[in-house]
Design an enzyme around this catalytic site. Structure first.
Site, PDB file in Angstrom:
ATOM      1  N   ASP A  32       0.855  -1.188   0.000  1.00 27.85           N
ATOM      2  CA  ASP A  32       0.000   0.000   0.000  1.00 27.85           C
ATOM      3  C   ASP A  32       0.893   1.241   0.000  1.00 27.85           C
ATOM      4  OD1 ASP A  32      -1.710   2.219   1.173  1.00 27.85           O
ATOM      5  OD2 ASP A  32      -3.177   0.604   1.169  1.00 27.85           O
ATOM      6  N   ILE A  33       0.526   2.258  -0.790  1.00 23.75           N
ATOM      7  CA  ILE A  33       1.365   3.461  -0.871  1.00 23.75           C
ATOM      8  C   ILE A  33       1.246   4.352   0.372  1.00 23.75           C
ATOM      9  CG2 ILE A  33       1.440   3.521  -3.392  1.00 23.75           C
ATOM     10  CD1 ILE A  33      -0.616   5.823  -3.238  1.00 23.75           C
ATOM     11  N   HIS A 100     -10.006  -4.782  -3.450  1.00 17.28           N
ATOM     12  CA  HIS A 100      -8.694  -4.957  -2.830  1.00 17.28           C
ATOM     13  C   HIS A 100      -8.844  -5.277  -1.341  1.00 17.28           C
ATOM     14  CE1 HIS A 100      -9.593  -0.614  -2.689  1.00 17.28           C
ATOM     15  NE2 HIS A 100      -8.830  -0.528  -1.614  1.00 17.28           N
ATOM     16  N   LEU A 101      -8.155  -6.336  -0.951  1.00 16.27           N
ATOM     17  CA  LEU A 101      -8.119  -6.777   0.438  1.00 16.27           C
ATOM     18  C   LEU A 101      -6.934  -6.114   1.117  1.00 16.27           C
ATOM     19  CD1 LEU A 101      -8.937  -8.735   2.793  1.00 16.27           C
ATOM     20  CD2 LEU A 101      -7.335 -10.380   1.764  1.00 16.27           C
ATOM     21  N   HIS A 102      -7.195  -5.409   2.214  1.00 18.77           N
ATOM     22  CA  HIS A 102      -6.119  -4.834   3.021  1.00 18.77           C
ATOM     23  C   HIS A 102      -5.607  -5.897   3.976  1.00 18.77           C
ATOM     24  CE1 HIS A 102      -6.608  -0.511   2.025  1.00 18.77           C
ATOM     25  NE2 HIS A 102      -7.871  -0.877   1.785  1.00 18.77           N
TER      26      HIS A 102
END
Length: 140
Positions: A32-33, A100-102
């Site tokens: 993740d950015i 999207h899965l964190h």
């Protein structure tokens, strides 16, 4: 199906850079950015799905694979699987319209604001377990 305007589809197509940790025919995992903790990965399907609310019972195998791979990537990178959070932002509170899965760890080191952004089972963030139960109980 690729969406030419989607940043995550561009990452899959290598038109946008990302630090990739895993890739196979179905999914991609990258950093993740704006990480919420020391380890913060995004697990995405390579084909464009708008968001978690678009998943159906038929997508349960994909969801389970995303979870398993996310945990594996976390473990392989010395993340704490006993202190992790897995989940999805729920529309309209998602900033990117590509499923999207964190995968976040350690959650115990998240700051106050990030702990609220990724607070489990709120109007804006649902856990992977919630999604599993939702899909298991869904009609075909």
């Amino acid at each position: 199906m690729e969406n030419s305007k989607c940043i995550f589809c561009k990452i899959v197509a290598r038109q946008q850079s990302a630090k990739i940790f895993y890739e196979d025919d179905d999914i991609l995992v990258f950093e993740d950015i704006k990480p919420a903790s020391q380890h913060h990965y995004l697990v995405i399907p390579k084909h464009h799905i708008k968001g978690a609310n678009y998943l159906t019972k038929n997508d349960l195998p994909l969801l389970m694979k995303m979870i398993d791979v996310g945990k594996s990537v976390l473990s392989q990178n010395n993340g704490n699987v006993d202190d992790m959070r897995l989940g999805f932002h729920w529309p309209p509170f998602n900033s990117i319209s590509h499923l999207h899965l964190h995968v976040i760890s350690p959650t115990s080191e998240m700051g106050f604001i990030t702990s609220q952004i990724y607070k489990p089972d709120t109007l804006w963030f649902v856990t992977a377990d919630y999604m599993i139960k939702r899909l298991e109980s869904a009609k075909l």
